[in-house]
Design an enzyme around this catalytic site. Structure first.
Site, PDB file in Angstrom:
ATOM      1  CD  GLU A 176      37.986  47.348  36.005  1.00 17.11           C
ATOM      2  OE1 GLU A 176      37.521  46.322  36.357  1.00 17.11           O
ATOM      3  OE2 GLU A 176      39.313  47.745  35.648  1.00 17.11           O
ATOM      4  CE  LYS A 306      45.576  47.348  37.129  1.00 18.61           C
ATOM      5  NZ  LYS A 306      45.076  48.158  38.730  1.00 18.61           N
TER       6      LYS A 306
HETATM    7  P1  PGA Z   1      42.491  50.625  38.609  1.00 20.54           P
HETATM    8  O1  PGA Z   1      41.751  48.946  39.146  1.00 20.54           O
HETATM    9  O2  PGA Z   1      42.053  50.758  37.051  1.00 20.54           O
HETATM   10  O3  PGA Z   1      40.611  51.727  39.442  1.00 20.54           O
HETATM   11  O4  PGA Z   1      43.751  50.974  39.156  1.00 20.54           O
HETATM   12  C1  PGA Z   1      42.439  48.316  38.449  1.00 20.54           C
HETATM   13  C2  PGA Z   1      42.470  47.104  39.369  1.00 20.54           C
HETATM   14  O5  PGA Z   1      42.608  47.478  40.657  1.00 20.54           O
HETATM   15  O6  PGA Z   1      43.066  45.594  39.130  1.00 20.54           O
HETATM   16 ZN    ZN Z   2      43.303  45.293  41.383  1.00 17.27          ZN
END
Ligand code: PGA
Ligand code: ZN
Length: 380
Positions: A176, A306
């Protein structure tokens, strides 16, 4: 809006993995990200036959041409495809249609009166499943800026991020874009809390949060820390983990703690003090039934949102409305394998979500920050 032309194709996400991109009416383009620390209750991002199967399926799907969509809820027409093409393909398809329906002004199509910009939780130092160099158990150390405008909040995050880069000679970057430092979990807490204190003294108000992604270091009933402090290894049972998290919240003034316990422990989450935002990501996986369970136990006061975890924008919106009604704070979030799609910026404003997690550094993260800055200029 009538679908006159339609095309799906394979692109690469920020981690170099295959991802799906959908183009509706030649100019409305959307794509979906992928996670690395995914929750076990997420829908599959792609079918077992892979991204290319989803792409071929969509390009051959007979119903698209001439299909009409008028309202947001019409997108539910595509929900049933999730079992065939996976959640990422459905969300990319729905986002491309939503862009076409709103002619690029998605946030005002979703809410013509939307005026508030979210607070960006800035991932400045990271580890866990997002880092190749293993120096930290905790996945993300998050800056929580306090300022009037989104522009200022994003600038504060970037400033602190750059200062850390200059002070600490990072080993690299996580998926990230956060710094990887040669500091332990506790070492990072004390470094960052002292750094933020020093900023306070000249009027920059920022707090600290974390995404512990604790399922990633949980096995056989225990939390296994490999980088705890100068005493590297530590193995904790769930009640010791709860005591530790409550202690860290107090000691470092944490205002946000995401996934501090493993993804099935609804009753453990309930024992965490709610003097901070206790947020469920893998615990909830954008699933309204899991949120209902969390409400029953009083597990969380915040959730991650998400869309590709549930594989439907319509179901995501149902969750957002339900969470708001129940007084649960929301954080709209990117994934570790991101694309250049900036739709999250529009969803955050159009759905009035108070926090957003889209990182600080890297073109896939910056495009979303820039989109929010642009929206702020338009609406204020
Ligand atoms: P991921 O991590 O996109 O690899 O699932 C992001 C998060 O855990 O917030
Ligand atoms: Zn998370």
């Amino acid at each position: 809006m009538r679908i006159n032309s339609f095309h799906a194709r394979v692109i690469r996400n920020s981690r170099g993995e295959d991802a799906i991109e959908v183009i509706v009416n030649k100019k409305y383009i959307a794509s979906s990200p992928s996670g690395a620390s995914t929750g076990v209750h997420e829908v599959s991002a792609y079918p077992s036959k892979g991204v290319r199967f989803a792409v071929t399926f969509l390009n051959k799907y007979p119903h698209f041409k001439g299909f009409s969509l008028e309202e947001f809820s019409d997108l539910s027409h595509f929900d049933s495809l999730v079992s065939v093409i996976g959640g990422n393909a459905v969300v990319a398809l729905q986002l491309a249609c939503l862009k076409a329906m709103s002619q690029g002004k998605m946030y005002s199509f979703l809410d013509a009166h939307a005026r508030a910009l979210p607070i960006p939780l800035g991932n400045c130092v990271g580890g866990g499943a997002h880092a190749r160099q293993k120096t930290l158990d905790i996945q993300e150390f998050l800056l929580v800026p306090h300022a009037k405008s989104f522009f200022e909040r994003a600038a504060m995050n970037r400033h602190v991020y750059d200062v850390i880069g200059k002070m600490k000679n990072p080993l690299g970057k996580t998926d990230e874009g956060a710094h990887i430092l040669s500091l332990s979990d506790e070492g990072t807490f004390s470094f960052l809390s002292e750094l933020l204190d020093s900023f306070h003294s000249y009027g920059m108000s920022m707090k600290l949060g974390v995404d512990m992604a604790a399922s990633q270091f949980y096995s056989q009933g225990k939390y296994h820390y490999n980088h705890f402090s100068t005493v590297k290894k530590k193995v904790l049972n769930p009640s010791q983990q709860i005591t530790l998290v409550n202690r860290w919240v107090k000691k470092y003034g944490l205002v946000y703690v995401e996934d501090p316990l493993q993804e099935e422990d609804f009753s453990g989450f309930a024992k965490l003090k709610k003097n901070t935002l206790v947020c469920g990501d893998d615990l909830i996986t954008t699933n309204i039934e899991r949120l209902k369970m969390a409400l029953k136990y009083k597990s969380v006061n915040a959730i991650i949102v998400k869309p590709n975890q549930i594989g439907s924008l319509v179901k995501t919106k149902e969750l957002v409305d339900f969470a708001r009604k129940k007084g649960i704070t929301m954080v709209l979030s990117h994934r570790s394998g991101e694309t250049m799609d900036a739709s999250l910026a529009h969803l955050a404003v159009g759905w009035r979500i108070p926090y957003i997690k889209i990182g600080i550094f890297g073109k896939e993260r910056e495009v979303k920050l820039q989109e929010l800055i642009k929206i702020e200029k338009e609406i204020l």
